[in-house]
Design an enzyme around this catalytic site. Structure first.
Site, PDB file in Angstrom:
ATOM      1  CB  SER A  62      -3.456  10.722  -2.376  1.00 39.34           C
ATOM      2  OG  SER A  62      -3.347   9.708  -1.692  1.00 39.34           O
TER       3      SER A  62
HETATM    4  N1  SAM Z   1       0.129   8.105  -3.340  1.00 33.65           N
HETATM    5  C1  SAM Z   1      -0.221   7.081  -4.434  1.00 33.65           C
HETATM    6  C2  SAM Z   1      -0.019   8.947  -5.017  1.00 33.65           C
HETATM    7  O1  SAM Z   1       0.606  10.137  -4.804  1.00 33.65           O
HETATM    8  O2  SAM Z   1      -0.207   8.407  -6.379  1.00 33.65           O
HETATM    9  C3  SAM Z   1      -1.691   7.449  -4.510  1.00 33.65           C
HETATM   10  C4  SAM Z   1      -2.017   5.801  -4.249  1.00 33.65           C
HETATM   11  S1  SAM Z   1      -3.282   4.999  -4.152  1.00 33.65           S
HETATM   12  C5  SAM Z   1      -4.245   5.893  -3.840  1.00 33.65           C
HETATM   13  C6  SAM Z   1      -3.442   3.767  -4.031  1.00 33.65           C
HETATM   14  C7  SAM Z   1      -2.058   2.632  -4.782  1.00 33.65           C
HETATM   15  O3  SAM Z   1      -1.932   1.460  -4.026  1.00 33.65           O
HETATM   16  C8  SAM Z   1      -3.272   1.922  -5.989  1.00 33.65           C
HETATM   17  O4  SAM Z   1      -2.222   2.793  -6.870  1.00 33.65           O
HETATM   18  C9  SAM Z   1      -2.936   0.804  -5.535  1.00 33.65           C
HETATM   19  O5  SAM Z   1      -2.464  -0.396  -6.816  1.00 33.65           O
HETATM   20  C10 SAM Z   1      -1.945   0.042  -4.845  1.00 33.65           C
HETATM   21  N2  SAM Z   1      -1.741  -0.614  -4.227  1.00 33.65           N
HETATM   22  C11 SAM Z   1      -3.301  -1.452  -3.248  1.00 33.65           C
HETATM   23  N3  SAM Z   1      -2.861  -2.983  -3.068  1.00 33.65           N
HETATM   24  C12 SAM Z   1      -1.438  -2.750  -2.980  1.00 33.65           C
HETATM   25  C13 SAM Z   1      -0.596  -3.411  -2.766  1.00 33.65           C
HETATM   26  N4  SAM Z   1      -1.013  -4.892  -2.376  1.00 33.65           N
HETATM   27  N5  SAM Z   1       1.045  -3.536  -2.724  1.00 33.65           N
HETATM   28  C14 SAM Z   1       0.489  -2.300  -3.815  1.00 33.65           C
HETATM   29  N6  SAM Z   1       0.539  -0.642  -4.601  1.00 33.65           N
HETATM   30  C15 SAM Z   1      -1.076  -1.442  -3.918  1.00 33.65           C
END
Ligand code: SAM
Length: 215
Positions: A62
């Site tokens: 993000s």
């Molecule tokens: N906060 C993170 C960083 O600093 O790199 C960025 C996260 S990214 C925007 C969103 C993440 O949520 C992705 O890696 C995706 O695979 C994960 N995600 C989506 N649905 C999910 C779920 N049901 N459970 C766990 N992770 C999930």
């Protein structure tokens, strides 16, 4: 790899403090954590730019400002147990781990969580627990949490997560249609949940039993 100290401090001043990030603990953590350690080699030079970056598997780290807004909304003082859904690169996890007692982080994509765990352990973090799976179910065995942060966009607030929030605890989550959401802060007050909207945002989808269904 340079240490990017100058870029990091400029990011804190120009992208965070000049906007509405005022919590000194959040500003301090973001001035400390080496964001370049969490981005693929090809993007390291862009690590402190005012935007999200690709981290593989169609996912993103993000934008620094979004990490700061979400973290500030959790109002962490240092003693909290925090649940993070969507580990991604692990950058947000590192910020949370610096500002709370313990972080439980859940990611559905195994390659991402494995890489994040390696990065965080190499940086010396010892207060983070990792789980591969569907974070829309939360992490029942470790509940309750004073803070829950969801870093992917949900169609609605999963009731599972509300039920794992401690009394007075805060849940920060992007909610809305698939390609544009509103960031909400939900505060538990007994059986009531106070909802405040913070800002508009765009996140990758939260996929799972209590999120979006995979296409
Ligand atoms: N906060 C993170 C960083 O600093 O790199 C960025 C996260 S990214 C925007 C969103 C993440 O949520 C992705 O890696 C995706 O695979 C994960 N995600 C989506 N649905 C999910 C779920 N049901 N459970 C766990 N992770 C999930």
């Amino acid at each position: 790899m340079g240490d990017f100290q100058k870029e990091r401090l400029a990011m804190v001043e120009e992208q965070l403090r000049r906007r509405d990030i005022y919590d000194p603990r959040v500003l301090g953590a973001m001035a400390k954590v080496s964001r370049q350690s969490f981005v693929p080699a090809d993007y390291q030079a862009a690590a402190y730019e005012d935007r999200p970056l690709p981290i593989g598997e169609g996912q993103t780290i993000s934008q620094p400002y979004m990490v700061a807004v979400m973290t500030q909304s959790l109002e962490l003082k240092g003693k909290e147990r925090v649940l993070e859904i969507g580990t991604g690169s692990g950058y947000q996890t590192a910020i949370l781990a610096d500002l709370s007692q313990v972080v439980f982080t859940v990611e559905r994509i195994p390659t991402l969580i494995q890489k994040a765990q390696m990065t965080l352990e190499a940086l010396g973090y010892r207060n983070i627990f990792f789980l591969t799976g569907d974070g829309t179910k939360g992490w029942q065995e470790k509940a309750p949490f004073e803070g829950i942060i969801v870093t992917a966009g949900a169609p609605e607030i999963p009731k599972t997560l509300l039920s794992q929030l401690a009394e007075g605890g805060r849940l920060v989550i992007p909610v809305g249609p698939r390609y544009t959401q509103t960031l909400y802060k939900v505060t538990r007050q007994g059986s009531r949940f106070q909802e405040d909207d913070i800002t508009g945002c765009v996140f990758v989808p939260l996929l799972g039993d209590y999120g979006w269904k995979e296409e």
